[in-house]
Design a protein around this motif. Structure first.
Motif, PDB file in Angstrom:
ATOM      1  N   ALA A 144      18.910  91.933  17.843  1.00 17.94           N
ATOM      2  CA  ALA A 144      19.502  90.922  16.966  1.00 17.94           C
ATOM      3  C   ALA A 144      20.944  91.245  16.600  1.00 17.94           C
ATOM      4  O   ALA A 144      21.782  90.332  16.509  1.00 17.94           O
ATOM      5  N   GLU A 145      21.264  92.520  16.388  1.00 20.90           N
ATOM      6  CA  GLU A 145      22.628  92.877  15.986  1.00 20.90           C
ATOM      7  C   GLU A 145      23.638  92.577  17.091  1.00 20.90           C
ATOM      8  O   GLU A 145      24.694  92.002  16.835  1.00 20.90           O
ATOM      9  N   VAL A 146      23.300  92.961  18.318  1.00 20.15           N
ATOM     10  CA  VAL A 146      24.207  92.679  19.438  1.00 20.15           C
ATOM     11  C   VAL A 146      24.352  91.174  19.623  1.00 20.15           C
ATOM     12  O   VAL A 146      25.460  90.648  19.799  1.00 20.15           O
ATOM     13  N   ARG A 147      23.233  90.469  19.556  1.00 19.86           N
ATOM     14  CA  ARG A 147      23.246  89.019  19.763  1.00 19.86           C
ATOM     15  C   ARG A 147      24.093  88.317  18.694  1.00 19.86           C
ATOM     16  O   ARG A 147      24.833  87.377  18.987  1.00 19.86           O
ATOM     17  N   THR A 148      23.996  88.779  17.449  1.00 19.06           N
ATOM     18  CA  THR A 148      24.766  88.177  16.354  1.00 19.06           C
ATOM     19  C   THR A 148      26.265  88.292  16.616  1.00 19.06           C
ATOM     20  O   THR A 148      27.015  87.318  16.478  1.00 19.06           O
ATOM     21  N   HIS A 149      26.727  89.475  17.009  1.00 16.38           N
ATOM     22  CA  HIS A 149      28.159  89.654  17.267  1.00 16.38           C
ATOM     23  C   HIS A 149      28.597  88.912  18.528  1.00 16.38           C
ATOM     24  O   HIS A 149      29.728  88.417  18.602  1.00 16.38           O
ATOM     25  N   LEU A 150      27.715  88.802  19.492  1.00 15.68           N
ATOM     26  CA  LEU A 150      28.038  88.060  20.706  1.00 15.68           C
ATOM     27  C   LEU A 150      28.224  86.579  20.385  1.00 15.68           C
ATOM     28  O   LEU A 150      29.168  85.930  20.869  1.00 15.68           O
ATOM     29  N   GLU A 157      30.070  98.306  20.944  1.00 17.62           N
ATOM     30  CA  GLU A 157      29.641  99.343  20.000  1.00 17.62           C
ATOM     31  C   GLU A 157      28.164  99.186  19.657  1.00 17.62           C
ATOM     32  O   GLU A 157      27.386 100.155  19.675  1.00 17.62           O
ATOM     33  N   TYR A 158      27.757  97.963  19.356  1.00 14.90           N
ATOM     34  CA  TYR A 158      26.364  97.725  18.977  1.00 14.90           C
ATOM     35  C   TYR A 158      25.422  97.815  20.176  1.00 14.90           C
ATOM     36  O   TYR A 158      24.253  98.164  20.032  1.00 14.90           O
TER      37      TYR A 158
END
Length: 200
Positions: free
Chosen positions: A62-68, A91-92
């Motif tokens: 979820a963290e990577v997807r949010t920043h993407l 980074e994530y």
């Protein structure tokens, strides 16, 4: 306001931007008559929600997807900020892959690792992605420190990111190699049914 015409979607999207028009004449019929035609060029400055720029692996956290997704939004409004956000995505991504953000160095104190150092750690465990991560880091640095972002570079970075996500999250090449190994081991023959002999 735009409406997606794909079946079972119908999502409403807001678009803001500018346009220009250009009038020219085209021949009509056989009597040298001409008709005025106006062409329009549209330049979007904002699209919300922004369309997905790349195919996202299902295993992406979820963290990577949010920043993407934030990078998709920023692509239309500020290329430098989009470049910076892609760097944050890396980074994530390294977090998801278990690459530490800190390490103990010579004086036995824990120090924060920069992105280049973290990418080097990944290269030991999962080699073959150093160039891609370096390219993403350089473009991200230009966006962060120099407030610069080039359209073609950002588009290339999305392509690079899509490929590295498929490799590091979906393990695409490894899975294909496993399939090839299985076929080679069976010499291309189907698995024998129960009770059948496996001939060479």
């Amino acid at each position: 306001m735009l409406l997606c015409n794909r079946t079972f979607c119908g999502e409403v999207v807001t678009v803001a931007g500018t346009y220009s028009s250009h009038e020219h004449f085209v021949p009509v019929g056989e009597d040298d008559d001409h008709e005025a035609v106006t062409d329009y060029s549209y330049i979007p400055y904002s699209i919300r929600p922004a369309p997905l720029m790349i195919e996202e692996p299902k295993g992406l956290n979820a963290e990577v997807r949010t920043h993407l997704r934030k990078a998709y939004d920023l692509f239309w409004t500020d290329l430098a900020s989009c470049a910076n956000r892609l760097r944050i995505v890396v980074e994530y991504l390294l977090d998801q892959l278990g690459v530490p953000r800190e390490a103990v160095k010579g004086n036995r104190k824990s120090v924060r690792l920069d992105l280049a150092e973290r990418a080097s750690l990944l290269a030991v465990a999962r080699p073959g992605h150093e160039k891609t991560l370096t390219a993403l880091r350089y473009v991200g640095n230009a966006g962060s420190h120099e407030a610069k972002g080039e359209f073609e570079d950002i588009m290339d970075c999305f392509d690079l990111l899509e490929d590295v996500l498929k490799e590091l999250i979906d393990r695409r090449s490894e899975k294909l190699e496993e399939k090839a190994d299985r076929i080679i081991a069976s010499k291309g023959r189907p698995k024998p049914r129960t009770g059948e002999a496996d001939g060479n």
